[in-house]
Design an enzyme around this catalytic site. Structure first.
Site, PDB file in Angstrom:
ATOM      1  CB  SER A   1      -0.868  -0.021   1.265  1.00  0.00           C
ATOM      2  OG  SER A   1      -1.581   1.179   1.380  1.00  0.00           O
TER       3      SER A   1
ATOM      4  CB  CYS B   1      -5.771 -10.976 -15.066  1.00  0.00           C
ATOM      5  SG  CYS B   1      -5.498 -12.010 -13.619  1.00  0.00           S
TER       6      CYS B   1
ATOM      7  CB  CYS C   1       0.581 -14.765 -10.183  1.00  0.00           C
ATOM      8  SG  CYS C   1      -0.947 -13.941  -9.756  1.00  0.00           S
TER       9      CYS C   1
ATOM     10  CB  THR D   1      -5.023   1.536   6.073  1.00  0.00           C
ATOM     11  OG1 THR D   1      -4.288   1.619   4.875  1.00  0.00           O
ATOM     12  CG2 THR D   1      -4.484   0.427   6.931  1.00  0.00           C
TER      13      THR D   1
ATOM     14  NE  ARG E   1      -4.152  -7.216  -3.241  1.00  0.00           N
ATOM     15  CZ  ARG E   1      -5.404  -7.494  -3.576  1.00  0.00           C
ATOM     16  NH1 ARG E   1      -5.836  -7.241  -4.788  1.00  0.00           N
ATOM     17  NH2 ARG E   1      -6.234  -8.010  -2.682  1.00  0.00           N
TER      18      ARG E   1
ATOM     19  CB  CYS F   1      -2.038  -7.300  -8.676  1.00  0.00           C
ATOM     20  SG  CYS F   1      -2.316  -7.487 -10.444  1.00  0.00           S
TER      21      CYS F   1
ATOM     22  CB  CYS G   1      -0.305  -8.961 -16.353  1.00  0.00           C
ATOM     23  SG  CYS G   1       0.457  -9.986 -15.088  1.00  0.00           S
TER      24      CYS G   1
END
Lengths: 661, 251
Positions: free
Chosen positions: A174, A636, A630, A455, A419, A633, A606
């Site tokens: 984050s 896709c 991968c 958050t 992400r 995130c 991606c």
């Protein structure tokens, strides 16, 4: 015997009083009684020593005496869930424990499909009062709050948190400029101890970038009292706090399926089978997953959680909450260690404009943490139209801006990650309660878009859910209280006030900025109307023919890098010999639709280069899925034009290894 | 017969490591640590021998500060019966480890001591050999296959050596160090992890074992290997010879 059963069931709910249960189990006559009642249970006679051990342990014995009917429904749905049959195996090496309700799982031949074997090995089932999926800010806040409530009222609840990352915090990434409002409520005395929340915001800058210049604008944010942190570090700290309070946290275990009873009520989750090879057969170290049953199940998987999305669809939670679809953005971030002289702890910078075009919503951030570390990243709304857009390359471009590059020169990249995050805000909040549990945090979507902070609201939602859970378990009230609590809390008020900023940008950047100014300075959130979101992100992509490919320059290796180098820095790792966790609902669509119509956008959005179109021996382009890259995130799953890609959870313990993100 | 397995807590193999700015070592704070992969293989082999009925107990042993307990609990979750933690400073060199192992072996008297062939943080490949020397036990290092004969009290070990495979017959008690192809370690299941949390781990100190762990070695500096330079394209053979002679000084 029924009376004996009821005694054992009662002690089941006070699971922490394990000594009591084990005392009851010691009564060996009870063991034999139960064996004989399982008439349709052709248990193998060669029971390895491990099973005797399981039988004696209070944990598994308690589950042994679960009401049989609930397990029956379980059996049916378990088989139904395993659509691709990958996890149906015979267990030739008999390590399966001798378990409850086993008779109903003997639906040996009915599952169909070529991958079914004649004997399904049963999964061990462990009971808790509360099962939480995801050890992130929301999940851990819920767990901690529950344990705090238990202490206040002098009761105990058993809480289990499962986390797919290899450690708590490994999948946490984050910005992050942290508003400590929820932390103040959770741990009122947190400032008196050492914690990762230690760098207060010292300056707040906002720049409009053009290709060559940066224009300083008045900052729309008010970050006084906030801190620049690494959320991964904060979550790790929260994890230790939770464990101190008695929460059981199990990283490295991925919750891959929901368990239902006969009434379609959620009774828990099942973890992945581990040790399946790429072709679907069992490897040497095959290990059946386990069932974690909870009286209440909380899903805290973060944005676009795989189980949460299933639940939302299953129980029609969006309609129930009168919510629109969720909209998303993709954030790509690096943590750098820069020269001492350039480092200003607490420096917060946000930019808009270049390199993002006026039709795409997004911006960048640069935050200075401690130890000469800075976070720099780009956030792009996923409803961008140009299928040739490559968010990763846009980020690399950003770093070359004459106002940004000098800060980075001479520094080293420590970690990289990406992400997706929610941008739907108030309009997209689904009804978060389902029979048997609730959803918390970003899996629902409480991110405050104009503030770009989610958050504190995620943590608060976890805490509110915990309060509802506590009263449900102790007094028998309903989990609907969570929804009511949310609506009465500052989360609701905050998101309501922030609801029109993002949708305004559907009309373009200038109207968006103008409306934002109007909202911020004049209306202050009291506008009478609520703007709606545009098309869902996956429908927003134009066909490739109306756009032209974007030329991105090669990385220079000092400030910009290629994807493999960046991926290496994310510490991403998956067990290579496992089935790809990215499923194509229709395997022909990439070559039939994505490639000709949209020029294969997945090979561009991606951030881990999972999707590549390679030329095969026949000279045709075929989609190759490099699942081990991968980053989890979920871009896709969100952006695929035909929603053909389904992100499912791989073997637990895999994925990125963020520690300072 | 008891089997003792020595395990080490190291930086996880998938983590990208970097050297600390002061060059005193590798950055290990905020970095994921796990059990050395070769130690996992060693533990797996011990568990398989026990499951075959050839051993009664598997004891996992680790040396270092309190964080070692995590590694030992993973070992217990995989199936070890007992664990012993030797409370020692974080930097222990192979000879000190070997001396501590010898002291533990003298107490526990296992029939087999299995270790990983090397740790992935220092790549020393010394501990197993040293402890075999101190104990005066036969050693089968780089084992890719281990077959135990309980009656004859003999272990047949197939070793991976430079020339191929070598098969040795060791009289028990013996030291075996494991190589990659020996087996594939099992996953620790969630129920076992839960049970391992409450198991008691015995703690001892080097003083109690009467072992002097002071080392004569000291790490002075740790640096990254020099960055690979880009290749140079030459236009003719003469230029190649010229560069080899005058720049690279190899001919």
């Amino acid at each position: 015997m029924i009376g004996f059963l009821s005694i054992l069931c009662k002690s089941n709910s006070l699971r922490s009083h394990s000594s009591k249960i084990s005392h009851l189990i010691q009564n060996s006559s009870s063991k034999s009684i139960f064996r004989s009642t399982h008439l349709s249970n052709p248990i193998n006679n060669s029971i390895p020593s491990s099973i005797q051990f399981n039988f004696g342990s209070p944990i598994s014995s308690a589950s042994f005496f679960l009401p049989g009917f609930s397990v029956k429904g379980l059996a049916f749905t378990n088989w139904a869930e395993k659509g691709d049959g990958l996890s149906l195996f015979s267990n030739s090496s008999l390590r399966c424990p001798f378990k409850e309700g086993a008779g109903f799982l003997r639906l040996r031949s009915s599952a169909g499909g070529s991958r079914t074997f004649s004997s399904e090995s049963e999964r061990e089932s462990i009971n808790y009062d509360v099962v939480i999926v995801g050890a992130g800010p929301a999940g851990l806040s819920a767990a901690i709050r529950l344990k705090q409530l238990c202490r206040e009222k002098d009761v105990d609840l058993s809480i289990c948190v499962v986390e797919k990352g290899a450690e708590v915090g490994a999948h946490i990434i984050s910005g992050n400029v942290f508003e400590p409002r929820a932390l103040d409520e959770l741990f009122p005395l947190w400032r008196q101890e050492e914690s990762p929340v230690c760098v207060p915001v010292s300056s707040d800058k906002f720049w409009l970038l053009t290709k060559e210049h940066a224009f300083s604008l008045p900052s729309p944010f008010d970050n006084k009292g906030n801190y620049v942190i690494s959320l991964s570090q904060l979550v790790r700290w929260m994890g230790t706090k939770a464990e101190e309070l008695g929460v059981e946290i199990y990283p490295g275990f991925a919750a891959s399926e929901i368990l239902y009873d006969a009434n379609h009520k959620v009774v828990g989750i099942g973890t992945n089978d581990m040790g399946i090879s790429k072709d679907g057969s069992k490897r040497e170290n095959f290990q059946r997953g386990v069932e974690l049953k909870g009286r209440i199940t909380l899903l805290a998987e973060g944005c676009r959680g795989s189980l949460s999305e299933k639940i939302i669809r299953d129980y029609n939670l969006r309609e129930k909450g009168n919510a629109q679809h969720q909209t998303y953005a993709l954030g790509i971030k690096e943590v750098w260690e820069i020269d001492e002289g350039k480092h200003k702890p607490g420096f917060v910078l946000h930019t808009v404009g270049w390199p993002i075009d006026s039709k795409t919503y997004g911006g960048s951030f640069l935050y200075h943490m401690k130890d000469r570390q800075i976070s720099i990243g780009l956030v792009l709304a996923l409803n961008y139209r140009n299928p040739f857009l490559n968010p990763y390359e846009e980020f690399q471009k950003l770093k070359h801006h004459p106002a940004i590059k000098p800060i980075l020169e001479g520094g080293t990249v420590l970690q990289y990650g990406a992400r997706t995050l929610n941008e739907g805000g108030f309009q997209s909040i689904p009804y978060p309660v389902f029979p048997g549990g609730a959803i918390v945090g970003c899996s629902v979507g409480f991110l405050n878009v104009p503030k770009i902070k989610g958050t504190h609201t995620a943590m608060k939602s976890g805490m509110l859910a915990a309060e509802a859970v506590f009263h449900t378990l102790q007094e028998g009230s309903s989990m609907e209280a969570y929804w009511d609590n949310l609506k009465k809390s500052w989360v609701w008020e905050e998101l309501y006030r922030a609801r029109n900023y993002r949708p305004a940008f559907e009309y373009g950047m200038i109207p968006g900025l103008a409306l934002s100014a109007l909202e911020h300075y004049i209306l202050k959130g009291r506008s009478p109307l609520t703007l709606k979101h545009g098309k869902p992100d996956h429908e927003a992509t134009d066909v490739a023919s109306v756009h032209s490919p974007i030329h991105y320059s090669k990385p220079d290796g000092l400030v910009s890098f290629d994807v493999p180098t960046s991926l290496y820095r994310s510490n991403t790792n998956h067990e290579h010999d496992q089935p790809a966790h990215l499923h194509l609902r229709d395997p022909t669509i990439p070559e039939r639709v994505n490639l000709p119509k949209y020029a294969g956008p997945e090979s561009r959005y991606c951030p881990a280069r999972v999707y590549e179109y390679v030329i095969n021996e026949q000279g045709q382009q075929k989609l190759q899925i490099n699942a081990q890259n991968c980053l989890h995130c979920k871009a896709c799953d969100i952006k695929d034009p035909k929603q053909n890609i389904e992100w499912t959870v791989p073997e637990g313990g895999g994925g990125p290894g963020y520690s300072i993100m | 017969m008891k089997i003792m397995v020595a395990v080490k807590r190291v930086v996880d193999y998938a983590v990208k490591i970097r050297v600390k700015p002061d060059k005193s070592g590798v950055e290990t704070s905020n970095v994921k640590m796990s059990m050395n992969p070769f130690c996992e293989i060693a533990l797996e082999e011990a568990l398989r021998i026990k499951e075959a009925g050839l051993a009664s107990e598997v004891i996992a042993v680790s040396m270092g500060p309190n964080q070692c307990l995590d590694t030992l609990r993973t070992g217990l979750a995989m199936g070890a019966d007992r664990a012993i933690h030797v409370d020692a400073p974080p930097t222990l060199y192979p000879l000190s480890v070997a001396k501590l192992l010898k002291a533990l072996v003298d107490v526990e008297k296992p029939g087999l001591l299995i270790l990983g062939k090397q740790a992935i943080d220092d790549d020393c490949n010394q501990t197993g050999q040293m402890v075999a020397g101190l104990l005066n036990w036969p050693q089968g290092t780089f084992a890719s296959k281990v077959v135990l004969d309980k009656e004859k009290q003999v272990a047949t070990v197939e070793r991976e050596v430079d020339g191929g495979l070598e098969t040795l017959c060791l009289d028990l008690p013996a030291v075996i160090t494991t190589d990659l192809r020996l087996n594939q370690p099992r996953y620790a299941t969630l129920p076992n992890i839960m049970k391992a949390k409450s198991k008691v781990i015995k703690k001892v100190t080097p003083q109690e074992l009467n072992v002097e762990i002071k080392s004569d070695l000291e790490v002075v500096q740790v640096t990254e290997p020099p960055k690979r330079k880009a290749g140079v394209l030459v236009s003719s053979v003469d230029e190649l010879i010229d560069k080899l002679r005058n720049e690279a000084h190899v001919i």
